[in-house]
Design an enzyme around this catalytic site. Structure first.
Site, PDB file in Angstrom:
ATOM      1  N   SER A  13       0.847  -1.190   0.000  1.00 36.96           N
ATOM      2  CA  SER A  13       0.000   0.000   0.000  1.00 36.96           C
ATOM      3  C   SER A  13       0.884   1.241   0.000  1.00 36.96           C
ATOM      4  O   SER A  13       1.665   1.452   0.930  1.00 36.96           O
ATOM      5  CB  SER A  13      -0.894   0.027   1.238  1.00 36.96           C
ATOM      6  OG  SER A  13      -1.418   1.332   1.391  1.00 36.96           O
ATOM      7  N   HIS A  38      -1.195  -1.302  -4.378  1.00 34.66           N
ATOM      8  CA  HIS A  38      -2.458  -0.985  -3.698  1.00 34.66           C
ATOM      9  C   HIS A  38      -2.508   0.524  -3.408  1.00 34.66           C
ATOM     10  O   HIS A  38      -1.591   1.083  -2.794  1.00 34.66           O
ATOM     11  CB  HIS A  38      -2.549  -1.790  -2.400  1.00 34.66           C
ATOM     12  CG  HIS A  38      -3.843  -1.666  -1.674  1.00 34.66           C
ATOM     13  ND1 HIS A  38      -4.965  -2.403  -2.006  1.00 34.66           N
ATOM     14  CD2 HIS A  38      -4.206  -0.891  -0.623  1.00 34.66           C
ATOM     15  CE1 HIS A  38      -5.953  -2.091  -1.189  1.00 34.66           C
ATOM     16  NE2 HIS A  38      -5.525  -1.161  -0.338  1.00 34.66           N
ATOM     17  N   ASP A  40      -4.732   3.614  -1.867  1.00 38.64           N
ATOM     18  CA  ASP A  40      -5.798   3.893  -0.906  1.00 38.64           C
ATOM     19  C   ASP A  40      -6.350   5.304  -1.083  1.00 38.64           C
ATOM     20  O   ASP A  40      -5.673   6.289  -0.787  1.00 38.64           O
ATOM     21  CB  ASP A  40      -5.253   3.737   0.518  1.00 38.64           C
ATOM     22  CG  ASP A  40      -5.065   2.278   0.896  1.00 38.64           C
ATOM     23  OD1 ASP A  40      -6.022   1.499   0.758  1.00 38.64           O
ATOM     24  OD2 ASP A  40      -3.951   1.923   1.329  1.00 38.64           O
ATOM     25  N   MET A  42      -9.005   8.020   0.156  1.00 36.91           N
ATOM     26  CA  MET A  42      -9.816   8.350   1.339  1.00 36.91           C
ATOM     27  C   MET A  42     -10.368   9.771   1.219  1.00 36.91           C
ATOM     28  O   MET A  42      -9.666  10.668   0.742  1.00 36.91           O
ATOM     29  CB  MET A  42      -8.952   8.260   2.600  1.00 36.91           C
ATOM     30  CG  MET A  42      -8.277   6.914   2.789  1.00 36.91           C
ATOM     31  SD  MET A  42      -7.425   6.845   4.378  1.00 36.91           S
ATOM     32  CE  MET A  42      -6.548   5.281   4.201  1.00 36.91           C
ATOM     33  N   HIS A  71      -8.349   1.039  -3.899  1.00 34.95           N
ATOM     34  CA  HIS A  71      -9.266   0.797  -2.784  1.00 34.95           C
ATOM     35  C   HIS A  71      -9.923   2.123  -2.413  1.00 34.95           C
ATOM     36  O   HIS A  71      -9.278   3.003  -1.845  1.00 34.95           O
ATOM     37  CB  HIS A  71      -8.440   0.228  -1.613  1.00 34.95           C
ATOM     38  CG  HIS A  71      -9.205   0.008  -0.353  1.00 34.95           C
ATOM     39  ND1 HIS A  71      -8.579  -0.244   0.858  1.00 34.95           N
ATOM     40  CD2 HIS A  71     -10.535  -0.023  -0.089  1.00 34.95           C
ATOM     41  CE1 HIS A  71      -9.487  -0.407   1.798  1.00 34.95           C
ATOM     42  NE2 HIS A  71     -10.685  -0.270   1.254  1.00 34.95           N
ATOM     43  N   MET A  73     -12.111   4.358  -0.249  1.00 34.65           N
ATOM     44  CA  MET A  73     -12.750   4.553   1.058  1.00 34.65           C
ATOM     45  C   MET A  73     -13.435   5.904   0.984  1.00 34.65           C
ATOM     46  O   MET A  73     -13.022   6.885   1.626  1.00 34.65           O
ATOM     47  CB  MET A  73     -11.689   4.478   2.163  1.00 34.65           C
ATOM     48  CG  MET A  73     -11.214   3.042   2.405  1.00 34.65           C
ATOM     49  SD  MET A  73      -9.595   2.939   3.183  1.00 34.65           S
ATOM     50  CE  MET A  73      -8.560   3.118   1.730  1.00 34.65           C
ATOM     51  N   MET A 142     -11.300  -6.142   5.361  1.00 38.08           N
ATOM     52  CA  MET A 142     -10.470  -5.250   6.174  1.00 38.08           C
ATOM     53  C   MET A 142     -10.134  -5.948   7.483  1.00 38.08           C
ATOM     54  O   MET A 142     -11.025  -6.483   8.156  1.00 38.08           O
ATOM     55  CB  MET A 142     -11.208  -3.939   6.485  1.00 38.08           C
ATOM     56  CG  MET A 142     -11.428  -3.004   5.302  1.00 38.08           C
ATOM     57  SD  MET A 142      -9.935  -2.499   4.413  1.00 38.08           S
ATOM     58  CE  MET A 142      -8.929  -1.790   5.732  1.00 38.08           C
ATOM     59  N   GLY A 147      -8.702   3.701   7.316  1.00 38.85           N
ATOM     60  CA  GLY A 147      -8.433   5.123   7.532  1.00 38.85           C
ATOM     61  C   GLY A 147      -6.963   5.442   7.719  1.00 38.85           C
ATOM     62  O   GLY A 147      -6.512   6.507   7.315  1.00 38.85           O
ATOM     63  N   PHE A 148      -6.251   4.509   8.303  1.00 34.23           N
ATOM     64  CA  PHE A 148      -4.856   4.786   8.634  1.00 34.23           C
ATOM     65  C   PHE A 148      -3.998   3.540   8.471  1.00 34.23           C
ATOM     66  O   PHE A 148      -4.474   2.418   8.705  1.00 34.23           O
ATOM     67  CB  PHE A 148      -4.731   5.274  10.089  1.00 34.23           C
ATOM     68  CG  PHE A 148      -5.567   6.503  10.353  1.00 34.23           C
ATOM     69  CD1 PHE A 148      -5.090   7.766  10.028  1.00 34.23           C
ATOM     70  CD2 PHE A 148      -6.843   6.379  10.875  1.00 34.23           C
ATOM     71  CE1 PHE A 148      -5.871   8.897  10.231  1.00 34.23           C
ATOM     72  CE2 PHE A 148      -7.635   7.500  11.084  1.00 34.23           C
ATOM     73  CZ  PHE A 148      -7.145   8.765  10.765  1.00 34.23           C
ATOM     74  N   GLY A 149      -2.742   3.756   8.091  1.00 36.14           N
ATOM     75  CA  GLY A 149      -1.781   2.667   8.089  1.00 36.14           C
ATOM     76  C   GLY A 149      -1.246   2.438   9.490  1.00 36.14           C
ATOM     77  O   GLY A 149      -1.483   3.230  10.410  1.00 36.14           O
ATOM     78  N   GLY A 150      -0.569   1.325   9.675  1.00 39.59           N
ATOM     79  CA  GLY A 150       0.142   1.070  10.922  1.00 39.59           C
ATOM     80  C   GLY A 150      -0.711   0.675  12.101  1.00 39.59           C
ATOM     81  O   GLY A 150      -0.261   0.750  13.254  1.00 39.59           O
ATOM     82  N   ASP A 178      -6.473  -6.595   4.218  1.00 36.82           N
ATOM     83  CA  ASP A 178      -5.859  -5.263   4.258  1.00 36.82           C
ATOM     84  C   ASP A 178      -5.870  -4.740   5.683  1.00 36.82           C
ATOM     85  O   ASP A 178      -6.932  -4.531   6.265  1.00 36.82           O
ATOM     86  CB  ASP A 178      -6.668  -4.340   3.333  1.00 36.82           C
ATOM     87  CG  ASP A 178      -6.066  -2.963   3.169  1.00 36.82           C
ATOM     88  OD1 ASP A 178      -5.005  -2.680   3.754  1.00 36.82           O
ATOM     89  OD2 ASP A 178      -6.683  -2.159   2.444  1.00 36.82           O
ATOM     90  N   GLY A 179      -4.658  -4.521   6.226  1.00 37.21           N
ATOM     91  CA  GLY A 179      -4.538  -3.890   7.533  1.00 37.21           C
ATOM     92  C   GLY A 179      -3.781  -4.738   8.526  1.00 37.21           C
ATOM     93  O   GLY A 179      -4.191  -5.856   8.850  1.00 37.21           O
ATOM     94  N   GLY A 180      -2.640  -4.230   8.965  1.00 38.74           N
ATOM     95  CA  GLY A 180      -1.874  -4.930   9.993  1.00 38.74           C
ATOM     96  C   GLY A 180      -1.237  -6.227   9.529  1.00 38.74           C
ATOM     97  O   GLY A 180      -0.899  -7.084  10.352  1.00 38.74           O
ATOM     98  N   GLY A 200       1.236  -2.205   4.102  1.00 37.48           N
ATOM     99  CA  GLY A 200       1.785  -0.859   3.969  1.00 37.48           C
ATOM    100  C   GLY A 200       3.037  -0.705   4.800  1.00 37.48           C
ATOM    101  O   GLY A 200       4.162  -0.789   4.296  1.00 37.48           O
ATOM    102  N   SER A 201       2.852  -0.503   6.101  1.00 31.00           N
ATOM    103  CA  SER A 201       4.013  -0.236   6.953  1.00 31.00           C
ATOM    104  C   SER A 201       5.009  -1.390   6.953  1.00 31.00           C
ATOM    105  O   SER A 201       6.220  -1.164   6.993  1.00 31.00           O
ATOM    106  CB  SER A 201       3.555   0.113   8.373  1.00 31.00           C
ATOM    107  OG  SER A 201       2.538  -0.751   8.806  1.00 31.00           O
TER     108      SER A 201
END
Ligand code: DX5
Ligand code: ZN
Length: 228
Positions: A13, A38, A40, A42, A71, A73, A142, A147-150, A178-180, A200-201
Site C-alpha cells: 500500500s 495498492h 488507498d 480516502m 481501494h 474509502m 479489512m 483510515g490509517f496505516g500502521g 488489508d490492515g496490519g 503498507g508499513s
C-alpha cells in the site's frame, strides 16, 4: 490482467510511501517484487482521513507495470467511477458500507471496464457480500478499521476470512486482506484462505527509494511467512 491466478499476491500500500515521490516509490516496490500496487483513496467522510483522488491515481498510472489495485474509502462512489476508469485503475474496490446500492456500483465498475472489488469493514459480516458474488472479481476483508496505516491487526476477522474463502469456492474471485499484515499475521490470513495480502508499513518500514532493497527484503519476508 490476464487469466485468473490465485497464487499469493503481495500488494504494498503506497499509503506508507513517500507522498512526494510516488512514481519512484511505485517503480521501487515493483522492482523489488510487488505483485500489485495498492492505492488507498480516502475522502475524510467515509473514513476520518484524506489521501488523494483520481488525478493522483492518473499520475501514478504510467509507473505501474503490474496491477493498479485501487481501494476506495469514499462515499458516495458512483459519481467517481468514470474518473477512476479514466485514471487507469485495473481493480476498483468499493465498500459494501458506502451506500445503499452497492450492487449497482459494482455493475457500473465493470461496465466502465475495470475489475470490481467489494470491501467489508471489520464489523460487517461475511454474509453481506453473498448476494454480490456474481458481480465481483475481488472481495477485500479489512483486518483493521480503514483510515490509517500502521494499525494493529484485528484477530477476530480471521473466522470471517475463512467464511469468505468458503463462500467464494471455485469462483474466479480474489480474497484480499488489508490492515496490519506483517510477518506474524501473514501466515494467519493465508491459512484462512486469503490470496492477496495488502501491506503498507510492513513493506515500507526501514526502506526508501535509495535503499529499495529493504522493500525487497520486507516483501520476501511477508511472502515467505504466508507460504509457511
Ligand atoms: C487502511 C488502508 C490500508 C493500509 C494498510 O485504511 O486501507 O491499505 O495502508 O496499512 P498497514 O499495512 O500499515 O496496516
Ligand atoms: Zn487499502
Amino acid at each position: 490482467m490476464t487469466a485468473f491466478d490465485r497464487t499469493l499476491k503481495i500488494a504494498p500500500s503506497i499509503l506508507s510511501a513517500d507522498f512526494a515521490a510516488f512514481g519512484a516509490e511505485v517503480r521501487a516496490i515493483e522492482a523489488q517484487g510487488a505483485d500489485w500496487v495498492h492505492v488507498d483513496v480516502m475522502d475524510g467522510h467515509f473514513v476520518p482521513n484524506i489521501t488523494f483522488g483520481p488525478q493522483l491515481v492518473r499520475a501514478i498510472r504510467p509507473h505501474v507495470k503490474t496491477v493498479m489495485d485501487v481501494h476506495l474509502m469514499i462515499a458516495p462512489v458512483d459519481p467517481y467511477i468514470d474518473a477512476f476508469a479514466d485514471a487507469g485503475a485495473d481493480i476498483l474496490t468499493a465498500h459494501v458500507e458506502a451506500g445503499p446500492h452497492v450492487h449497482r456500483t459494482l455493475q457500473a465498475i465493470r461496465a466502465a471496464g475495470m475489475k470490481a472489488g467489494v470491501a467489508l469493514n471489520p464489523g460487517t459480516p461475511a454474509e453481506a457480500v453473498a448476494p454480490l458474488l456474481d458481480d465481483v472479481d475481488l472481495v477485500l476483508a479489512m483486518t483493521v478499521n480503514p483510515g490509517f496505516g500502521g494499525q494493529k491487526f484485528i484477530h477476530a476477522t480471521l473466522d470471517k476470512i475463512a467464511a469468505l474463502r468458503e463462500m467464494i469456492g471455485d469462483r474466479e474471485i480474489h480474497l484480499e486482506v488489508d490492515g496490519g499484515v506483517d510477518t506474524s499475521t501473514a501466515p494467519l490470513v493465508a491459512q484462512a484462505g486469503a490470496d492477496a495480502l495488502v501491506a503498507g508499513s510492513a513493506v515500507f518500514r526501514g526502506g526508501s527509494v535509495e535503499a529499495a532493497q529493504v522493500y525487497g527484503e520486507n516483501i520476501a519476508a511477508i511472502r515467505a511467512a504466508a507460504q509457511g
